[in-house]
Design a protein around this motif. Structure first.
Motif, mmCIF file in Angstrom:
data_model
loop_
_atom_site.group_PDB
_atom_site.id
_atom_site.type_symbol
_atom_site.label_atom_id
_atom_site.label_comp_id
_atom_site.label_asym_id
_atom_site.label_seq_id
_atom_site.Cartn_x
_atom_site.Cartn_y
_atom_site.Cartn_z
ATOM 1 N N LEU A 69 18.200 -9.666 15.043
ATOM 2 C CA LEU A 69 18.210 -10.466 13.931
ATOM 3 C C LEU A 69 16.522 -10.660 13.792
ATOM 4 C CD1 LEU A 69 20.803 -13.375 14.926
ATOM 5 C CD2 LEU A 69 20.522 -11.977 12.913
ATOM 6 N N VAL A 70 15.560 -10.661 14.854
ATOM 7 C CA VAL A 70 14.184 -10.668 14.468
ATOM 8 C C VAL A 70 13.780 -9.632 13.529
ATOM 9 C CG1 VAL A 70 12.022 -10.792 15.400
ATOM 10 C CG2 VAL A 70 13.987 -11.909 16.594
ATOM 11 N N THR A 71 14.141 -8.595 13.777
ATOM 12 C CA THR A 71 13.803 -7.486 12.747
ATOM 13 C C THR A 71 14.177 -7.442 11.521
ATOM 14 O OG1 THR A 71 13.884 -5.973 14.627
ATOM 15 C CG2 THR A 71 13.992 -4.659 12.595
ATOM 16 N N ALA A 72 15.685 -7.932 11.277
ATOM 17 C CA ALA A 72 16.158 -8.345 9.994
ATOM 18 C C ALA A 72 15.599 -9.357 9.290
ATOM 19 C CB ALA A 72 17.836 -8.516 10.051
ATOM 20 N N LEU A 119 3.062 -18.017 1.517
ATOM 21 C CA LEU A 119 2.373 -17.470 2.406
ATOM 22 C C LEU A 119 2.375 -17.968 3.808
ATOM 23 C CD1 LEU A 119 0.997 -14.628 3.401
ATOM 24 C CD2 LEU A 119 -1.138 -15.812 2.492
ATOM 25 N N ALA A 120 2.023 -19.387 3.779
ATOM 26 C CA ALA A 120 1.921 -20.327 4.889
ATOM 27 C C ALA A 120 3.404 -20.390 5.689
ATOM 28 C CB ALA A 120 1.394 -21.457 4.463
ATOM 29 N N GLY A 121 4.436 -20.581 4.809
ATOM 30 C CA GLY A 121 5.618 -20.849 5.305
ATOM 31 C C GLY A 121 6.251 -19.531 6.015
ATOM 32 N N ALA A 122 6.071 -18.480 5.523
ATOM 33 C CA ALA A 122 6.352 -17.038 5.955
ATOM 34 C C ALA A 122 5.671 -16.769 7.314
ATOM 35 C CB ALA A 122 6.276 -15.848 4.648
ATOM 36 N N THR A 123 4.323 -17.062 7.127
ATOM 37 C CA THR A 123 3.605 -16.753 8.420
ATOM 38 C C THR A 123 3.927 -17.626 9.821
ATOM 39 O OG1 THR A 123 1.666 -16.071 7.143
ATOM 40 C CG2 THR A 123 1.434 -16.929 9.425
ATOM 41 N N LEU A 124 4.237 -18.997 9.557
ATOM 42 C CA LEU A 124 4.735 -19.868 10.330
ATOM 43 C C LEU A 124 6.128 -19.442 10.787
ATOM 44 C CD1 LEU A 124 4.530 -22.614 11.852
ATOM 45 C CD2 LEU A 124 5.702 -23.512 10.060
ATOM 46 N N GLY A 125 7.021 -19.078 9.789
ATOM 47 C CA GLY A 125 8.114 -18.503 10.371
ATOM 48 C C GLY A 125 8.342 -17.221 11.034
ATOM 49 N N ALA A 126 7.685 -16.353 10.699
ATOM 50 C CA ALA A 126 7.388 -15.168 11.545
ATOM 51 C C ALA A 126 6.735 -15.357 12.955
ATOM 52 C CB ALA A 126 6.696 -14.053 10.596
ATOM 53 N N ARG A 127 5.801 -16.014 12.936
ATOM 54 C CA ARG A 127 5.317 -16.349 14.306
ATOM 55 C C ARG A 127 6.323 -17.231 15.025
ATOM 56 N NH1 ARG A 127 -0.840 -17.982 12.897
ATOM 57 N NH2 ARG A 127 -1.609 -15.990 12.392
ATOM 58 N N THR A 128 7.142 -18.033 14.532
ATOM 59 C CA THR A 128 8.045 -18.717 15.667
ATOM 60 C C THR A 128 9.234 -17.960 15.876
ATOM 61 O OG1 THR A 128 7.469 -21.052 14.215
ATOM 62 C CG2 THR A 128 9.612 -20.806 15.419
ATOM 63 N N ALA A 129 9.698 -16.994 14.946
ATOM 64 C CA ALA A 129 10.586 -16.192 15.370
ATOM 65 C C ALA A 129 10.225 -15.177 16.353
ATOM 66 C CB ALA A 129 11.159 -15.370 14.125
ATOM 67 N N LEU A 130 9.101 -14.759 16.406
ATOM 68 C CA LEU A 130 8.447 -13.717 17.544
ATOM 69 C C LEU A 130 8.194 -14.642 18.802
ATOM 70 C CD1 LEU A 130 6.205 -11.568 15.444
ATOM 71 C CD2 LEU A 130 8.157 -10.827 16.321
ATOM 72 N N LYS A 131 7.784 -16.001 18.524
ATOM 73 C CA LYS A 131 7.389 -16.526 19.931
ATOM 74 C C LYS A 131 8.643 -17.127 20.542
ATOM 75 C CE LYS A 131 4.957 -20.568 21.546
ATOM 76 N NZ LYS A 131 4.159 -21.745 21.161
ATOM 77 N N ARG A 132 9.919 -17.603 19.774
ATOM 78 C CA ARG A 132 11.174 -18.023 20.464
ATOM 79 C C ARG A 132 12.016 -17.059 20.608
ATOM 80 N NH1 ARG A 132 12.034 -24.106 19.200
ATOM 81 N NH2 ARG A 132 9.598 -24.839 19.146
ATOM 82 N N GLY A 133 12.109 -16.024 19.901
ATOM 83 C CA GLY A 133 13.021 -14.887 20.208
ATOM 84 C C GLY A 133 14.319 -15.008 19.155
ATOM 85 N N SER A 134 15.209 -14.140 19.369
ATOM 86 C CA SER A 134 16.535 -13.848 18.678
ATOM 87 C C SER A 134 17.479 -15.238 18.705
ATOM 88 C CB SER A 134 17.140 -12.690 18.898
ATOM 89 O OG SER A 134 17.741 -12.626 20.007
ATOM 90 N N GLY A 135 17.540 -15.722 19.958
ATOM 91 C CA GLY A 135 18.560 -16.990 20.265
ATOM 92 C C GLY A 135 18.052 -17.861 19.193
ATOM 93 N N PHE A 136 16.791 -18.423 19.107
ATOM 94 C CA PHE A 136 16.106 -19.363 18.135
ATOM 95 C C PHE A 136 16.539 -18.879 16.708
ATOM 96 C CE2 PHE A 136 13.026 -21.154 15.499
ATOM 97 C CZ PHE A 136 13.183 -22.696 15.793
ATOM 98 N N VAL A 137 16.433 -17.797 16.447
ATOM 99 C CA VAL A 137 16.708 -17.334 14.975
ATOM 100 C C VAL A 137 18.037 -17.405 14.704
ATOM 101 C CG1 VAL A 137 16.741 -15.408 13.404
ATOM 102 C CG2 VAL A 137 14.688 -15.820 14.741
ATOM 103 N N ARG A 138 18.972 -17.240 15.624
ATOM 104 C CA ARG A 138 20.675 -17.324 15.333
ATOM 105 C C ARG A 138 20.987 -18.719 15.222
ATOM 106 N NH1 ARG A 138 21.100 -13.537 20.145
ATOM 107 N NH2 ARG A 138 21.454 -11.563 19.200
ATOM 108 N N ILE A 139 20.439 -19.617 16.077
ATOM 109 C CA ILE A 139 20.739 -20.726 15.657
ATOM 110 C C ILE A 139 20.109 -21.740 14.725
ATOM 111 C CG2 ILE A 139 20.066 -23.442 16.633
ATOM 112 C CD1 ILE A 139 19.936 -22.170 19.588
ATOM 113 N N VAL A 140 18.964 -21.244 13.992
ATOM 114 C CA VAL A 140 18.405 -21.590 12.665
ATOM 115 C C VAL A 140 19.299 -21.078 11.546
ATOM 116 C CG1 VAL A 140 16.508 -21.629 11.247
ATOM 117 C CG2 VAL A 140 15.995 -22.235 13.656
#
Length: 82
Positions: A1-4, A42-63
């Motif tokens: 999911l993180v890659t997707a 750009l700011a939102g995409a950067t924040l979203g990508a950093r959050t996804a990488l920091k918190r992992g795929s479990g967090f991405v699934r929940i969101v």
């Protein structure tokens, strides 16, 4: 999911660039508004990508689940109640 999710961001950027090129060619771009929107995008995409990488795929699934459920609830409300 993180890659997707990361791939979706790239595809979204490319489609936005294509749309911008088309509207610019037609002369229908409000450049002041476009610059502000681009900065926040750009700011939102950067924040979203950093959050996804920091918190992992479990967090991405929940969101993702929360967003999909919110969209379904909104569509149901608009269809049957509003």
């Amino acid at each position: 999911l993180v890659t997707a999710s990361a791939t979706a961001k790239i595809v979204n950027c490319c489609t936005n660039a294509g749309a911008l090129a088309m509207f610019a060619w037609q002369g229908t771009v409000f450049w002041q508004l476009a610059v502000v929107m681009a900065v926040f995008n750009l700011a939102g995409a950067t924040l979203g990508a950093r959050t996804a990488l920091k918190r992992g795929s479990g967090f991405v699934r929940i969101v993702l689940l929360v967003v999909v459920l919110a969209l379904v609830a909104n569509m149901a409300y608009e269809q049957w109640i509003a």
